[in-house]
Every structure is written in C-alpha cells, then in structure tokens.
Write an enzyme that holds these catalytic residues in place. Structure first.
Site: not given
Ligand code: PLP
Length: 833
Positions: A499, A726
């Site tokens: 993701k 800046y």
């Molecule tokens: C992002 C996510 C993970 C992964 O979590 P990590 O801490 O990055 O391993 C697992 N399950 C769900 C539902 C997530 O949204």
C-alpha cells in the site's frame, strides 16, 4: 565442458533408454528461462521454496530440450518421445555430483575460489582483467556463488586451460562443506569480512568464519586481507600446510604484500611492495570498495607468480566493476533496464533472463547492446553464443552499437526480427535526440561495457532526470521477505503490504519481485493501486484494504479482492457482484478487536454470517484483524485481549461455513513478537522495507531497502558571519564551505529538517543542514569534509548509513511517514546486485 548424457547417467547411477546414446550435454540448466542451446541442454528440475522445476519440463521439451534430471517422472512421458529422464532422489544432489565430475575433468591448473562478505564479484572481474591476455582463464558468471550457482560455474569454466575463478557464498550452516567438495580449490581468496554481515543462520560469527575458511582447507595458498580483523582471524583457522599470503593497504608489518595508495582527483597512484621490491602503476578510480577489490586481485595475481612488472603495466586497464542491474521508468511508457555488469556473453545471458521476467504483453523487448567483452581467444565463439541466446529469447529488436557486433553480425543476427547498427554510442545518441529511433512502449535492456557511454544512452531514454533519486534495493526486499519466511511455519502465507506505493518505494517492481519469491497475497490501499498492478502484469492475488469505490466493474475485472468492514459496504459489493452475474467473489472480512478504526465486532457475527450465506455472490476468503500496539510491550495485555477476541469471533464466523476461511492478525512487529499467533497468514509491512520496529535485537539482520540520494550542485566558501538562505536563518559561525543540494520540501524534505536538524552523509562525513529548507533545494555545511568535497559528489539523505528512524525521531514521527513522504517527482531506481 561437455559430456555424453549416458556418461552423466552412469555417474548418477540412472538407467536410460537408447536415445541417450546420441545426446551430448553442453549446458546445465536450472532456470527454465535461461536456455540457449536446447539440443545440448540437461535440465535439473529443482524444487525450491518458491517453485518446482518439474512444472517446466513440457515447455522445455517443446523448445527442444531432451535431457531431464527429475525426482518424479512426469505422467505424460509418452507425449515426449526422445526425451531422457534421469530419476534421482535428490535433484540438487545430482547437480552437485555432475559438478564434481566437471571439476574432475577440468583442464585448469589452478582453481581459485573467492569467498568473503563483500567484493567477491569485483575481485573476480578484476583478476580476470589482469590475467586474460596471458592466461587461458575462465570465471563464474555474475554472482553465481550459491548451491546452484557454483555447479553451473564449475561446468562453465572447466575447459579453461590455466585458471578457473569461482565465487562461493553461503547463507546457512553446512553449505560450505558441499561447495568445498565441489570446487576443491587450489588457491583461496578471502575478501573483506565484516561483522555487519551478521551471522544469521549460524551460531556465531566465529562459527561462520570457521565454516567460510573450511573451503580453503585443501589449498596450496590463501590470499587474504590482513587489515580486516575477521579475515585475519579466519586465516588463523587454516590448517598448517596452507600458505597464507596477507596483503595490507595500511602498512601492517606482518603483510607479505604492501599497497601504498595515493588518491588523486579521479585516479589513484599505487605502489606495490613485494619481497622488498617496489612497483608502481595507476588505477582509474578512487572508490574505496573498488580499490580494495583491485588490491585483492593484484595480490592474488602476484601470489600466483605473475611478473610484478607485467601486472603493474595492466593496472590502467582495470575499470570499476559495477554489479548493478537497474530498472528505470523511460519516456513514452517504456521501461529501461540498465545492466552494468561487464558485457560478456555469460553476464549478458543473466541480464536477458532478468529482462524476460519483466516482459508484459503490452511491451515488446529491445536490447541496446555494445560489443561483447571477449571471454576466450576466439571472439567468434562469443558471437555464435549470442545468436543462440537471442534465438531462444523473446527479444524482437537488437540495436547493435560497435564495430565487432557489425563484423560478426552473420554469426548472431539470423534469428532476430529487427536489427539496427550504430558505430558508436555518439551516433546512437544523435539518432535518439533527432527522433530517428524510438523506444516508446518497449522494454529496453541496455548492456555495454563502457559504463559511462551507455549511461548517457540510458539518461536519454529516462522519463525523469533529476539529481535526486530514491534507490530501491530489490535484493534487500527479497532478503527481508525470506528473513520473515524463515521465522514462520512453512505453510503460513505472507501477505505483502505494498500500500501507499510500496511504502513509498513504488509498488510494481516490488510486487514483481515478491510475486516471483512466493508471497501469497499483495495488499494495496486503494483500487487504483491494484488496477495499476494488474495492468502491469501482476497476476497473484491482491486484496484492497479500502475499497470504497464506485467502479465495481474494474474491481471485478481486475480480480481485486476487497476488504469489507461494514454492512453498508457488504451490501454495495454484493449487489454489484449480483448485477455482474458473479458468484463466490472472494472478500476479506475485517474484525475490529481493538484498533477502533474499521471492522465488524462480536455482536455483528451472527448477522454477518447469515448475510453472507444469503448472498452467494460473495464468499468470505479470509477474516482478519489489526493490532493496535504490537510494538509496545507495556500494552501486551491489550494485545492479548485482541488475540482472544479474534480467536473467539473468527471461530464463530468459521462455524457457519463449510469451506475454510483463512485467518490473519499479525503485522511485521506481530510476527517478531507473537509468532504463535500466525494462523494461516501474516501481513508483512514496514519490516519488508528494512525498517526495524523493535530495538531489542529481535529484528537484527534486516537490510535497508530505500535510500534517498542527491548530489551537490554548487559549492561555495563563505567567511564567518555570512547568512545562508531565506530569512537569513542560517549563520556561518566560522569560515565555511556550504553546498547546495537539489532537494527541498517539494521532494518530501520536511521544513523542520532545516537549520541543522538533519545531517546528511557526504564522502563519509555527516554534514548538517544550514538555513531553512527551500522548495526545491537546501544548503548543507560541508566544512567538516576538510576539502574532500566537490560538485557532483553523492549525498545520502537517508539509507544504509542514516536510517529513516533517525529523521523520524527528529520530526517526532515514525519511519513509515518518512518513507511515504518522498514525493512522486523523485525518480525511483530499482536495482538488484
Ligand atoms: C499497514 C498494515 C499492515 C502492515 O503493518 P506493518 O506495521 O507495516 O507491518 C498490516 N495490516 C494492515 C491492516 C495494515 O493496514
């Protein structure tokens, strides 16, 4: 090397029918895609964690392969007349047995084995360059140093008359014994050994060392880096008769060979002292790792008795050895693969294989090829093999750049649909610039030996040219994936979280890599990410975590499996599926056991089960929940409560269905801390990208994946009191050297990292930011480099040396946010070593 198939059958103690009498074997094959001389190929149907070679037998037969080593006979042998199957208990064991036979028949007087943590391939290539003019020498291709790579290397190098150079690497205890028996080296080379290359898979570093040097127990001599503590220790474990030859670049008085290195702007003067005599030469590079490999190669050549004057005279021929294969986004929807290995025929075969794995139906394959590096005395042989390689690949067009390719064209062009010739990279550059040749919608492999010239070609084809790049190490992703895989039961599936564009790293290349390494599922956040992966040819199951979409047709057409967390959503998907006439569409049921974000709770289960049973359009494929505080031991009571609820609710849901519903609750940290709760699958996220979530050593051994690099575009000396940037917020408190780097908040560098809050790495020195971060640039104080700094020098913002966690701490956030903040205008470069 070549052997009659019936001879191999005898070694393996297998019976064959008559056809075996006529078959001569010239190529051993373990990867079904790398076939180039089918009629003379023996295929070993290996079973690995991720694949089974037996599945490819029929398609190889159709390509003309007739020899197969198998552990189970195919059921349809009658459809393959003339094929010879050698059945054995262990296909890998058979491969090793054939390798030992190749070693026995090897004509080489010296078999050199190279092992160590780093620099094996560089050392091998440089040794080859030093020696090939005077010796008949062969070396293993690319980084073929494993339990399957070494046998292929021994086979491939057995016909060299003087020297065969073989790389050997191990990842697990017990493997070296196998390699030692196969290679039986006469000379050993121990490159730098480092502790950072930790001892996972071994009891201890000492244990690993002992096992590594066991390769050399039968050698006449071993060359080692006396400056490396571990190499020195390793050499100490060698049995007495082995002659130890230590070399030093730092004046170690126990060394037999001394190197004095004097760096200049872009070259290094070398003085070698051996037996009291001094010899001088120049190396055309300055990079420390490359210099170390060159010294190792030179020391080895001298240990073999080569004339020091001759070797010193060849130093200018040594080129930095780049062992990277990069994948870049090209303009006109093309994808560019730049293979930086020396372009000889064996290395090229590896690159073509890498390319063909990435071929999708929407792109056609083109190769931009420079003259091959000669591997023997007769170039025509190399070009004949090129012809075989091209004939058996899906490459449709060859853009040949160089005189030799033109000269030998009759030997290789026969089977290519389209060939174009250019006399050098300059004329090709002009053709690209003028639009005379186009690479739109193609997968383009660039492979040529002069790295600089061919880099220019790649540069012309790239979509985004910007000095700032996010480099993504695909090997590290595989390493981290396997690291977790090894901690899980073999039957537990891994859902890889890609993701947010693979936590900022870019999801397609990651998905491709993970698909080929046996991930069970990919999980993306939104529909578009999933559609993109499907369009790019990813075929494995994909779940979509947030499917609030209007376009259900696309969801179904792309076989994207939605997460469902509410009755409203369930209704929307069910009716959409029904109107598409779909039944049994897989969905993933999310339970809220404590995160309190999304999901069904216990009291919903009876209604949920009833609903699902009434709507055969959908079928629950898995049920899952997410931990709220897996990484916080002080909250373990809460986490345990989540586990208890999950067990209860998921069992209840399952009890309503006769098919098995997969269960999963662990994220990365969960896998490390609560492996007993792995159920059917786990969801691996941040740790896949090499970021530790636990600092207690329990995740030691993960490799960094993403590195953000930029380079210095301007360098100025300012007197004390000058203000920078800046609002004049940066003040030089002393006479200072200030560099400008082309990366700013629009690239994802948070403005709170200005005024010294961030330190970046320049030539090994940490340099603080100075002044405010601008939109597209910022300034850094490089005074600490003591003059060792120039325009064009590489700058690490985060990566191998500066973990994203450090920047996260400064900003009061977590590494997840650092990784996903690198903006999309920053070019991503994927590579594999
Ligand atoms: C992002 C996510 C993970 C992964 O979590 P990590 O801490 O990055 O391993 C697992 N399950 C769900 C539902 C997530 O949204």
């Amino acid at each position: 090397m070549q052997l009659e198939l019936k001879h191999i059958a005898r070694i393996l103690d297998c019976k064959t029918g008559n056809p075996a009498n006529e078959i001569i074997i010239r190529q051993l094959l373990t990867d079904s895609r790398a076939v180039f001389d089918p009629a003379h190929t023996l295929f070993f149907a290996l079973r690995t964690k991720t694949g089974d070679g037996h599945r490819y037998i029929k398609s190889l037969y159709d390509k003309g392969v007739r020899g197969f080593v198998v552990d189970t006979l195919p059921t349809d042998t009658t459809t393959m007349p003339g094929a010879v199957f050698l059945a054995t208990d262990s296909v890998l064991g058979a491969l090793h047995a054939v390798a030992k036979e190749a070693r026995k028949h090897s004509s080489a007087k010296e078999i050199i084995a190279i092992t160590g943590s780093r620099g094996k391939t560089m050392t091998k290539e440089m040794l080859y360059t030093l020696l090939y003019r005077n010796r008949d020498i062969a070396r293993s291709p690319r980084s073929f140093n494993s339990q399957t790579g070494v046998p292929l290397s021994l086979w491939g190098t057995a016909s060299a008359k003087d020297i065969a150079v073989i790389e050997a690497g191990i990842s697990q205890s017990g493997e070296m014994t196998q390699l030692a028996q196969m290679i039986a080296p006469t000379t050993g080379v121990l490159t730098d050994l480092t502790e950072s290359e930790h001892a996972s898979g071994f009891e201890s570093m000492d244990h690993k060392l002992k096992e590594k040097v066991s390769l050399f127990a039968g050698c006449r001599r071993v060359v080692y880096d006396i400056d490396s503590e571990y190499a020195r220790k390793g050499a100490g474990y060698l049995p007495e008769p082995v002659k130890r030859i230590g070399f030093s670049t730092s004046g170690n008085e126990n060394a037999d060979i001394h190197f004095d290195l004097k760096p200049r702007l872009s070259s290094t003067d070398v003085t070698v002292t051996i037996s009291g005599n001094r010899y001088s030469g120049t190396l055309n590079f300055t990079d420390n790792a490359q210099l170390k490999a060159a010294c190792t190669a030179i020391a080895t050549a001298l240990a073999l008795g080569e004339e020091p004057e001759y070797i010193a005279g060849r130093l200018t021929l040594l080129q930095p050895v780049n062992t990277r294969t990069e994948v870049l986004e090209g303009s006109g929807r093309s994808t560019i693969i730049h293979d930086r290995y020396p372009a000889d025929i064996t290395n090229l075969a590896g690159a073509v294989d890498f390319m063909i794995r990435r071929l999708t139906p929407v792109k056609s394959a083109t190769i931009i090829l420079g003259d091959l590096v000669q591997t023997g005395h007769d170039s025509s042989l190399d070009y004949k093999r090129l012809g075989q390689l091209l004939a058996n690949s899906a490459i449709e067009r060859v853009v040949a750049v160089g005189k030799k390719l033109a000269q030998y064209a009759p030997l290789w062009r026969g089977n290519v649909a389209d060939t174009v010739f250019y006399k050098d990279t300059d004329t090709l550059s002009e053709a690209i610039a003028s639009g005379a040749i186009s690479f739109d919608n193609q997968l383009v492999l660039v492979s040529g030996t002069n790295d600089r010239d061919f880099s220019n070609i790649t540069g012309l084809l790239e979509a985004r040219r910007h000095e700032t790049v996010l480099e993504v190490n695909l090997d590290a992703v595989v390493h981290n994936f396997n690291y977790f895989k090894a901690q899980l039961k073999p039957e537990t599936g891994i859902v890889c979280m890609v993701k947010a564009g693979g936590y900022g790293a870019g999801s397609y290349e990651l998905a491709k890599t993970l698909q080929s390494h046996g991930a069970s599922y990919l999980a993306v956040a939104v529909l578009d990410e999933g559609v993109e992966l499907r369009n790019a040819g990813i075929t494995m199951p994909i779940m979509v975590l947030n499917p609030r979409v209007v376009n259900y047709s696309e969801l179904f057409a792309c076989r994207l499996e939605p997460e469902v967390f509410s009755f409203e959503e369930l209704e929307a998907i069910a009716s959409a599926a029904e109107s598409h006439g779909i039944t049994g569409y897989p969905v993933h049921i999310k339970l809220d056991t404590g995160m309190h974000r999304l999901g069904f709770v216990g009291e919903d289960i009876p209604a949920l089960a009833e609903y699902l049973k009434k709507r055969p359009a959908l079928s629950p494929r898995s049920v899952f929940s997410h931990l709220a505080a897996a990484d916080d031991p002080s909250m373990d009571d809460y986490t345990e409560q989540q586990f208890a609820l999950f067990e209860k609710w998921s069992s209840e849901l399952q009890s309503h269905f006769s098919h098995r519903i997969l269960r999963h609750i662990l994220n990365s940290t969960g896998i490390t801390r609560f492996p007993q709760m792995q159920y059917d699958m786990v969801r691996l996220g941040i740790c896949l990208y090499g970021v530790n979530t636990m600092n207690d050593g329990s995740q030691e051994g993960l490799r960094n994946v993403s590195s953000l690099y930029t380079s210095i575009i301007s360098l100025k000396h300012w007197p004390a009191g000058t203000t920078i940037g800046y609002n004049r917020k940066g003040v030089c408190h002393r006479d200072s050297v200030i560099a400008t780097i082309p990366v700013g908040y629009a690239d994802g560098i948070d403005r709170h990292l200005g005024n010294g809050a961030m330190k970046v790495l320049v030539n090994g020195v940490l340099c603080p930011s100075i002044g405010n971060i601008c939109m597209d640039a910022c300034m850094i104080d490089v005074t600490g480099c003591n003059g060792n700094v120039a325009v064009g020098d590489k700058v690490e913002i985060f990566g191998k040396n500066i973990p994203p966690a450090i920047i996260a701490d400064t900003l009061g956030t977590i590494p997840y946010e650092i990784l996903t903040s690198v903006s999309s205008r920053v070019k991503r470069v994927y590579y594999s070593e």
